[in-house]
Design a protein around this motif. Structure first.
Motif, PDB file in Angstrom:
ATOM      1  N   HIS A 140      52.304 -15.285  -3.514  1.00 32.99           N
ATOM      2  CA  HIS A 140      51.561 -14.900  -4.713  1.00 32.99           C
ATOM      3  C   HIS A 140      50.076 -15.264  -4.629  1.00 32.99           C
ATOM      4  N   LEU A 141      49.703 -16.046  -3.592  1.00 31.33           N
ATOM      5  CA  LEU A 141      48.285 -16.342  -3.384  1.00 31.33           C
ATOM      6  C   LEU A 141      47.699 -15.507  -2.254  1.00 31.33           C
ATOM      7  N   GLN A 198      44.265 -23.963  -8.002  1.00 28.18           N
ATOM      8  CA  GLN A 198      45.576 -23.493  -7.526  1.00 28.18           C
ATOM      9  C   GLN A 198      46.527 -24.661  -7.275  1.00 28.18           C
ATOM     10  N   SER A 217      47.656 -12.311  -1.493  1.00 26.99           N
ATOM     11  CA  SER A 217      46.901 -11.092  -1.761  1.00 26.99           C
ATOM     12  C   SER A 217      45.481 -11.419  -2.222  1.00 26.99           C
ATOM     13  N   GLY A 218      45.347 -12.386  -3.116  1.00 30.49           N
ATOM     14  CA  GLY A 218      44.005 -12.788  -3.544  1.00 30.49           C
ATOM     15  C   GLY A 218      43.228 -13.427  -2.417  1.00 30.49           C
ATOM     16  N   ASN A 219      43.916 -14.206  -1.589  1.00 27.56           N
ATOM     17  CA  ASN A 219      43.248 -14.843  -0.455  1.00 27.56           C
ATOM     18  C   ASN A 219      42.674 -13.820   0.511  1.00 27.56           C
ATOM     19  N   THR A 220      43.316 -12.663   0.596  1.00 25.05           N
ATOM     20  CA  THR A 220      42.821 -11.600   1.485  1.00 25.05           C
ATOM     21  C   THR A 220      41.411 -11.202   1.089  1.00 25.05           C
ATOM     22  N   ARG A 221      41.182 -11.062  -0.212  1.00 16.02           N
ATOM     23  CA  ARG A 221      39.882 -10.582  -0.677  1.00 16.02           C
ATOM     24  C   ARG A 221      38.777 -11.560  -0.344  1.00 16.02           C
TER      25      ARG A 221
END
Lengths: 312, 248
Positions: free
Chosen positions: B79-80, B15, B82-86
């Protein structure tokens, strides 16, 4: 059946706003539990607690016999979460998204590759695995969201309103996929405010409102009260208040709701009165333009329990 | 646990290694040094300290300071996010999650800055102390670590990437001015010179010049110690304040 999730007396507040009140329910192995309620009922808060994003203020939650608080990582390793907000990286390919998240559960090398391919195939995105999610439609992103949650073969899959804002084709694909997962032995918790979805897939249903459980049971048990009820929706030209009041006076009419030129009339199956309703309307020189009939549904259950509609 | 940490670290590296980041940390120091050195060439004694020597050091410090917005982006950028949530749903510890990001930021920033300094020295573009360059690199490493943890601590405390970036970029610009990065602080007067004495940025810049031109600094190890202690304090703040519910 084995109990794999026990939620006991759970409470959660946001400052002065109580989001969850003394909520208790169980989930049994291999079933689909529908968590049904309107917006603001506390469904997503409960999912956030189960996924450990939030900590409850009180209560106990046991998953697979382990306390969620004290065995968090052990429990998490067997959970799959599909949040309402799509949780993927838009700038890496679908394949890399699923592979990254699956690798956090210990999957590696050939097994990782196989599971990623299987997960993408299962959700119908195997032909898009090298494409970036930012080029996907909303429905495809939601399917990728599911793929990321199932690649590690969780024993318990939790989905928070997975069909919000997507096209009917994607929605149907998701629902049929969940039925397939259930047949494969996955236990599923599914939250929604669409009663049709819960009616279609859930084995048991918990109905929530304002942070509380207001009803629980199978669809058959919840609709038991309405098993002798029929609902007619009549669209009538020339409808007046006087006609509505006369209809209310007919014995056997349990409830009438008016919306502009339509009447939703609830009648008992035991009373053979539908012809009386039609006769009265004709005698008043009104014209029925459209007629629909349905039997008891969860919307009625919710309305009776809360005095309001499931969806405003 | 280590496998999870390694996976997160690799992802954070991917990233970070974007064209924008690499441009800022690999290209900009040379560009800024050349530009400032060229513009102010006449103000410096070219036999002892040229303008390029001065700005070669200060612009690298400045780039490091402005690069302090990077950690906030990798933690909470939209933009990161939402993925970081998972990541929180997976069986990896909270410590692994934030340490992986912090370490990735440190590796990228310190490596890029070190590459610049080595190239400056090898090409004689900027005097960075010759054989003493390792001391310069070590001090810059401690400084970069402090900046990364400062930004991370701020970001996880105020829970907003945008606000963190505004605070960091504005405060670093002011601190940069007060550290004498663009021109000697004495020219601003006694008051500002006194204020500047409390800035870790000023300590770092002064110490760098002492190492390069005097061959030694009596405060060198104290400054590194101070930066490391501050970094550890900031790490404690991160540990306390980094919460999954920032992602809801």
């Amino acid at each position: 059946m084995n109990k794999i999730l026990e939620v006991k007396n759970t409470e959660k507040s946001y400052k002065e706003n109580k989001a969850i009140h003394n909520l208790s329910f169980d989930v049994y192995e291999g079933e689909i539990l529908g968590l049904l309620g309107p917006n603001g009922a506390g469904k997503s808060t409960m999912i956030s607690i189960l996924s450990t994003l939030l900590k409850s203020d009180a209560g106990e939650i046991n998953v697979f016999g382990y306390s969620l608080m004290s065995h968090t990582n052990h429990v998490k390793s067997q959970l799959g979460i599909v949040p309402q907000e799509i949780a993927i990286y838009e700038d890496i390919s679908a394949y890399r998204n699923v592979a990254f998240f699956a690798s956090l559960y210990g999957l590696q090398k050939s097994e990782l590759k196989r599971r990623v391919h299987d997960a993408l195939k299962f959700v119908g995105l195997d032909d898009k695995e090298n494409e970036l999610p930012k080029t996907f439609s909303g429905g495809m992103k939601r399917r990728l969201n599911i793929a990321c949650a199932i690649a590690h073969h969780p024993k318990l899959l939790i989905l928070d309103e997975p069909t919000v804002g997507i096209d009917p084709q994607s929605r149907n694909h998701i629902l049929s996929s969940l039925k397939q997962l259930k047949e494969m032995g996955t236990t599923i918790i599914y939250t929604t405010h669409y009663m049709e979805e819960v009616e279609e897939i859930a084995d048991r249903i918990v109905i929530m409102d304002k942070g509380r459980k207001i009803a629980e049971g199978t669809l058959h048990e919840l609709l038991e009260r309405y098993k002798d009820t029929l609902i007619y929706r009549l669209y009538i030209q020339g409808l007046t208040l006087d006609i509505e009041n006369q209809l209310r006076m007919i014995q056997g009419v349990e409830n009438i709701e008016r919306l502009e030129d339509s009447l939703t009339i609830t009648i008992s199956k035991k009373e053979d009165i539908f012809h009386k309703i039609i006769l009265l309307i004709i005698q008043e020189n009104c014209h029925i333009t459209k007629m629909e009939m349905e039997e008891g549904n969860l919307e009625m259950v919710f309305l009776e329990l809360t005095g309001k509609k499931l969806r405003d | 646990m280590m496998k999870g940490f390694y996976t997160l670290f690799k992802q954070a590296l991917c990233q970070l290694l974007t064209p924008a980041t690499l441009t800022i940390f690999l290209i900009f120091p040379s560009v800024l040094t050349f530009l400032m050195g060229f513009l102010f060439d006449g103000l410096y004694n070219t036999t002892l300290v040229s303008s390029y020597d001065f700005y070669g050091v200060t612009m690298i410090v400045f780039i490091a300071m402005m690069g302090a917005t990077v950690p906030a982006n990798i933690f909470l950028e939209k933009h990161l996010k939402s993925g970081n949530t998972r990541i929180f749903y997976s069986p990896v510890s909270r410590v692994s999650i934030y340490m992986a990001k912090i370490l990735a930021c440190f590796v990228v920033m310190s490596l890029c800055i070190s590459i610049n300094m080595i190239l400056f020295q090898v090409t004689s573009f900027v005097n960075l102390g010759g054989s003493r360059i390792s001391y310069v690199i070590l001090l810059m490493g401690a400084f970069v670590l402090f900046l990364i943890l400062l930004s991370t601590a701020l970001c996880v405390t105020i829970h907003s990437e945008e606000l963190t970036n505004v605070i960091i970029s504005n405060s670093m610009s002011v601190l940069g001015l007060l550290s004498g990065i663009f021109f000697p602080i004495a020219s601003l007067g006694d008051f500002f010179e006194m204020i500047a004495q409390f800035s870790p940025m000023k300590w770092t810049v002064d110490c760098l010049f002492q190492i390069i031109y005097d061959g030694r600094s009596e405060y060198y190890w104290w400054i590194i110690f101070g930066l490391v202690v501050l970094s550890l304090l900031l790490l404690m703040i991160v540990h306390r304040n980094y919460r999954p519910d920032d992602y809801i």
